[in-house]
Design a protein around this motif. Structure first.
Motif, PDB file in Angstrom:
ATOM      1  N   ASP A 108      34.597  34.168  33.066  1.00 16.35           N
ATOM      2  CA  ASP A 108      33.716  35.569  32.477  1.00 16.35           C
ATOM      3  C   ASP A 108      34.573  36.624  31.928  1.00 16.35           C
ATOM      4  OD1 ASP A 108      32.224  37.317  32.768  1.00 16.35           O
ATOM      5  OD2 ASP A 108      32.240  38.416  34.785  1.00 16.35           O
ATOM      6  N   GLU A 111      35.590  40.005  32.836  1.00 17.95           N
ATOM      7  CA  GLU A 111      35.917  39.840  34.274  1.00 17.95           C
ATOM      8  C   GLU A 111      37.339  39.852  34.163  1.00 17.95           C
ATOM      9  OE1 GLU A 111      36.108  37.219  37.875  1.00 17.95           O
ATOM     10  OE2 GLU A 111      34.495  37.510  37.622  1.00 17.95           O
ATOM     11  N   ASP A 114      38.121  43.211  31.673  1.00 11.18           N
ATOM     12  CA  ASP A 114      38.571  44.007  32.715  1.00 11.18           C
ATOM     13  C   ASP A 114      40.541  43.899  32.958  1.00 11.18           C
ATOM     14  OD1 ASP A 114      35.891  45.319  32.698  1.00 11.18           O
ATOM     15  OD2 ASP A 114      35.479  44.186  34.524  1.00 11.18           O
ATOM     16  N   PRO A 133      41.199  44.547  39.470  1.00 10.10           N
ATOM     17  CA  PRO A 133      39.577  45.093  40.010  1.00 10.10           C
ATOM     18  C   PRO A 133      39.066  45.017  41.124  1.00 10.10           C
ATOM     19  CG  PRO A 133      39.228  43.936  37.111  1.00 10.10           C
ATOM     20  CD  PRO A 133      41.441  44.577  38.317  1.00 10.10           C
ATOM     21  N   LYS A 134      39.358  42.997  40.985  1.00 13.03           N
ATOM     22  CA  LYS A 134      38.419  42.242  41.967  1.00 13.03           C
ATOM     23  C   LYS A 134      39.877  41.444  42.918  1.00 13.03           C
ATOM     24  CE  LYS A 134      35.469  37.863  41.597  1.00 13.03           C
ATOM     25  NZ  LYS A 134      35.329  37.294  40.855  1.00 13.03           N
ATOM     26  N   ASP A 135      39.303  41.428  43.738  1.00 13.06           N
ATOM     27  CA  ASP A 135      40.519  40.195  44.807  1.00 13.06           C
ATOM     28  C   ASP A 135      39.657  39.047  44.619  1.00 13.06           C
ATOM     29  OD1 ASP A 135      42.205  39.863  46.728  1.00 13.06           O
ATOM     30  OD2 ASP A 135      40.893  40.626  48.099  1.00 13.06           O
ATOM     31  N   TYR A 136      41.052  37.822  44.732  1.00 18.99           N
ATOM     32  CA  TYR A 136      40.979  36.843  43.999  1.00 18.99           C
ATOM     33  C   TYR A 136      41.286  36.161  45.296  1.00 18.99           C
ATOM     34  CZ  TYR A 136      39.637  38.139  38.975  1.00 18.99           C
ATOM     35  OH  TYR A 136      38.853  38.913  38.608  1.00 18.99           O
ATOM     36  N   LYS A 139      38.435  33.776  45.732  1.00 14.30           N
ATOM     37  CA  LYS A 139      38.398  32.841  44.567  1.00 14.30           C
ATOM     38  C   LYS A 139      37.174  31.584  45.173  1.00 14.30           C
ATOM     39  CE  LYS A 139      40.640  30.600  41.615  1.00 14.30           C
ATOM     40  NZ  LYS A 139      40.761  29.828  40.792  1.00 14.30           N
TER      41      LYS A 139
END
Length: 142
Positions: A108, A111, A114, A133-136, A139
């Motif tokens: 993305d 993503e 960001d 900003p996101k927890d991977y 995944k």
């Protein structure tokens, strides 16, 4: 799309790219131009480059042609993206346990943008480690 992004063809060129950039975040993709995961990441980097050009610059390094950093940065994955700001390696907590780099191909564009924005904002404030900003950590969905 790797042919549209600037390549660094020596260890000296990589060092100079990191040293010479005073105001922008330096993003370096280490890997192989022929690798499918690198091609996928290069596509994201290329699509993102226009939107992040005011605060970041993107370079590609083929780890076969420039093996200088393979041991130092532990470049064992097919694709590795690292971030530098004012000659300092920027770390990002992605929830994966490895705060030094992104070592998978992203899907993305937004993503990735960001993540770059968060790293740049943290770097401008003098932080060496920023939180994604996101927890991977989740995944892969099992």
């Amino acid at each position: 799309m790797s042919y549209l992004l600037p390549h660094l063809n020596s260890g000296w060129a990589v060092d100079q790219a990191i040293l010479d950039e005073e105001e922008k975040l330096v993003i370096i993709r280490f890997g192989h131009d022929w690798d499918p995961q690198c091609m996928q990441m290069d596509e994201i980097l290329y699509k993102s480059a226009e939107k992040i050009k005011k605060f970041a610059v993107v370079y590609l390094v083929d780890i076969t042609k420039v093996p200088d950093f393979n041991t130092m940065y532990e470049l064992y994955d097919p694709v590795t993206v690292m971030f530098f700001y004012r000659n300092k390696h920027m770390m990002i907590d992605l929830g994966t346990g490895n705060n030094n780099k992104i070592n998978w191909a992203m899907n993305d564009k937004q993503e990735f943008i960001d993540i770059v924005e968060i790293i740049y904002r943290g770097a401008r404030k003098g932080k060496g480690l920023v939180v994604a900003p996101k927890d991977y950590s989740t995944k892969y969905k099992y």
